[in-house]
Design a protein around this motif. Structure first.
Motif, mmCIF file in Angstrom:
data_model
loop_
_atom_site.group_PDB
_atom_site.id
_atom_site.type_symbol
_atom_site.label_atom_id
_atom_site.label_comp_id
_atom_site.label_asym_id
_atom_site.label_seq_id
_atom_site.Cartn_x
_atom_site.Cartn_y
_atom_site.Cartn_z
ATOM 1 N N ALA A 1 154.527 -0.998 -36.490
ATOM 2 C CA ALA A 1 153.537 -1.940 -35.919
ATOM 3 C C ALA A 1 153.286 -1.369 -34.456
ATOM 4 O O ALA A 1 152.270 -1.595 -34.138
ATOM 5 C CB ALA A 1 154.299 -3.445 -35.860
ATOM 6 N N GLU A 2 154.095 -0.351 -33.975
ATOM 7 C CA GLU A 2 153.858 -0.058 -32.794
ATOM 8 C C GLU A 2 152.582 1.271 -32.639
ATOM 9 O O GLU A 2 152.150 1.709 -31.937
ATOM 10 C CB GLU A 2 154.935 0.443 -32.154
ATOM 11 N N LYS A 3 152.380 1.524 -34.073
ATOM 12 C CA LYS A 3 151.434 2.809 -34.096
ATOM 13 C C LYS A 3 150.209 2.082 -34.752
ATOM 14 O O LYS A 3 149.189 2.883 -35.026
ATOM 15 C CB LYS A 3 152.183 3.845 -35.269
ATOM 16 N N LEU B 1 136.762 -0.660 -26.401
ATOM 17 C CA LEU B 1 137.432 0.283 -27.332
ATOM 18 C C LEU B 1 138.802 0.694 -26.841
ATOM 19 O O LEU B 1 139.858 0.758 -27.094
ATOM 20 C CB LEU B 1 136.661 1.422 -27.710
ATOM 21 N N LYS B 2 138.560 0.908 -25.515
ATOM 22 C CA LYS B 2 140.134 1.294 -24.694
ATOM 23 C C LYS B 2 140.858 0.270 -24.737
ATOM 24 O O LYS B 2 141.987 0.235 -24.870
ATOM 25 C CB LYS B 2 139.336 1.592 -22.895
ATOM 26 N N GLU B 3 140.493 -1.256 -24.517
ATOM 27 C CA GLU B 3 141.344 -2.047 -24.714
ATOM 28 C C GLU B 3 141.726 -2.405 -26.085
ATOM 29 O O GLU B 3 142.910 -2.793 -26.028
ATOM 30 C CB GLU B 3 140.461 -3.504 -24.133
ATOM 31 N N LEU B 4 141.073 -2.412 -26.949
ATOM 32 C CA LEU B 4 141.370 -2.646 -28.146
ATOM 33 C C LEU B 4 142.561 -1.532 -28.659
ATOM 34 O O LEU B 4 143.357 -1.706 -29.523
ATOM 35 C CB LEU B 4 140.110 -2.572 -29.414
ATOM 36 N N LYS B 5 142.302 -0.435 -28.133
ATOM 37 C CA LYS B 5 143.318 0.668 -28.644
ATOM 38 C C LYS B 5 144.592 0.441 -27.745
ATOM 39 O O LYS B 5 145.577 1.260 -28.092
ATOM 40 C CB LYS B 5 142.573 2.141 -28.249
ATOM 41 N N ASN B 6 144.527 0.168 -26.638
ATOM 42 C CA ASN B 6 145.697 -0.218 -25.871
ATOM 43 C C ASN B 6 146.619 -1.316 -26.418
ATOM 44 O O ASN B 6 147.806 -1.397 -25.827
ATOM 45 C CB ASN B 6 145.303 -0.550 -24.259
ATOM 46 N N VAL B 7 146.130 -2.243 -27.206
ATOM 47 C CA VAL B 7 147.075 -3.470 -27.677
ATOM 48 C C VAL B 7 147.628 -2.941 -29.037
ATOM 49 O O VAL B 7 146.885 -2.665 -30.030
ATOM 50 C CB VAL B 7 146.439 -4.726 -27.716
ATOM 51 N N LEU C 1 149.862 -3.671 -32.456
ATOM 52 C CA LEU C 1 150.578 -4.874 -33.618
ATOM 53 C C LEU C 1 151.877 -5.373 -32.958
ATOM 54 O O LEU C 1 151.798 -6.659 -33.040
ATOM 55 C CB LEU C 1 150.440 -4.596 -35.030
ATOM 56 N N ASP C 2 152.729 -4.565 -32.829
ATOM 57 C CA ASP C 2 153.915 -4.921 -32.244
ATOM 58 C C ASP C 2 153.947 -6.023 -30.845
ATOM 59 O O ASP C 2 154.863 -6.788 -30.680
ATOM 60 C CB ASP C 2 154.994 -3.902 -32.060
ATOM 61 N N GLU C 3 152.988 -5.770 -30.273
ATOM 62 C CA GLU C 3 152.716 -6.340 -28.933
ATOM 63 C C GLU C 3 152.297 -7.655 -29.277
ATOM 64 O O GLU C 3 152.457 -8.790 -28.769
ATOM 65 C CB GLU C 3 151.716 -5.679 -27.833
ATOM 66 N N LEU C 4 151.554 -7.816 -30.289
ATOM 67 C CA LEU C 4 150.940 -9.258 -30.904
ATOM 68 C C LEU C 4 152.049 -10.024 -31.348
ATOM 69 O O LEU C 4 151.934 -11.373 -31.347
ATOM 70 C CB LEU C 4 149.790 -9.057 -31.812
ATOM 71 N N VAL C 5 152.936 -9.309 -31.956
ATOM 72 C CA VAL C 5 153.915 -10.067 -32.590
ATOM 73 C C VAL C 5 154.852 -10.601 -31.530
ATOM 74 O O VAL C 5 155.274 -11.769 -31.562
ATOM 75 C CB VAL C 5 154.846 -9.099 -33.775
#
Length: 131
Positions: free
Chosen positions: A71-73, A119-125, A127-131
Motif C-alpha cells: 500500500a505504501e507504493k 498531480l503533486k498532491e495526488l502523488k504525495n498521498v 494508499l497506506d496513508e488513507l488506511v
C-alpha cells in the motif's frame, strides 16, 4: 476534470483491500458489502485496477482480489490514472497532444501549473496513508 464515481470506488476498494494483511485475498462480495459498491460495477473497476498493475485477481472458490504491491507504493495518482487514464485538466495538457495554439496561448501555462500542483498532491498521498 472531474474524478468519476468509478475512481472513487477504486480508491474505496483499495482501502478495503489494504486493511487486510498484505497478500490476503478478499472476495468482491465482501468488498462490495463493506464499501457499499454495486458488485457488478466493482468487478469492472477491479479489472481496470488489475490492468493498472495495482491488484491481482485469483479465480475459484477461494478467489478474490489482493494488492499487487504494498500500500505504501500505491499513490492516489496511480489509482485515478488506472481508472481515468492520463490525468489532464484540459486536452491541451494531455500527453502527446499537439495544440495548434501552443505558441501564443496564455491559458495553457496557468492550467499546466494547476495540473502540476494537483498531480503533486495526488502523488504525495499513498494508499497506506488513507488506511
Amino acid at each position: 476534470m472531474q474524478i468519476t464515481r468509478q475512481s472513487e470506488y477504486a480508491i474505496k476498494t483499495l482501502i478495503e483491500i489494504a486493511k487486510a494483511p498484505f497478500g490476503e485475498v478478499l472476495s468482491t462480495k465482501f468488498i462490495a458489502e463493506q464499501q457499499d459498491i454495486p458488485e457488478d460495477f466493482l468487478k469492472k473497476t477491479i479489472k481496470l485496477l488489475s490492468m493498472g498493475d495495482l491488484v491481482t485477481t485469483q479465480r475459484g472458490t477461494r478467489g478474490g482480489v489482493r494488492l499487487a504491491k504494498p500500500a505504501e507504493k500505491i499513490t492516489v495518482a496511480d489509482i485515478v490514472s488506472s481508472i481515468e487514464g492520463p490525468i489532464a485538466l484540459n486536452v491541451c495538457l494531455s500527453p502527446g497532444y499537439e495544440c495548434p495554439n501552443k505558441s501564443n496561448c496564455k491559458v495553457s501555462g496557468v492550467l499546466a501549473k494547476a495540473q502540476h500542483a494537483m498531480l503533486k498532491e495526488l502523488k504525495n498521498v499513498t494508499l497506506d496513508e488513507l488506511v
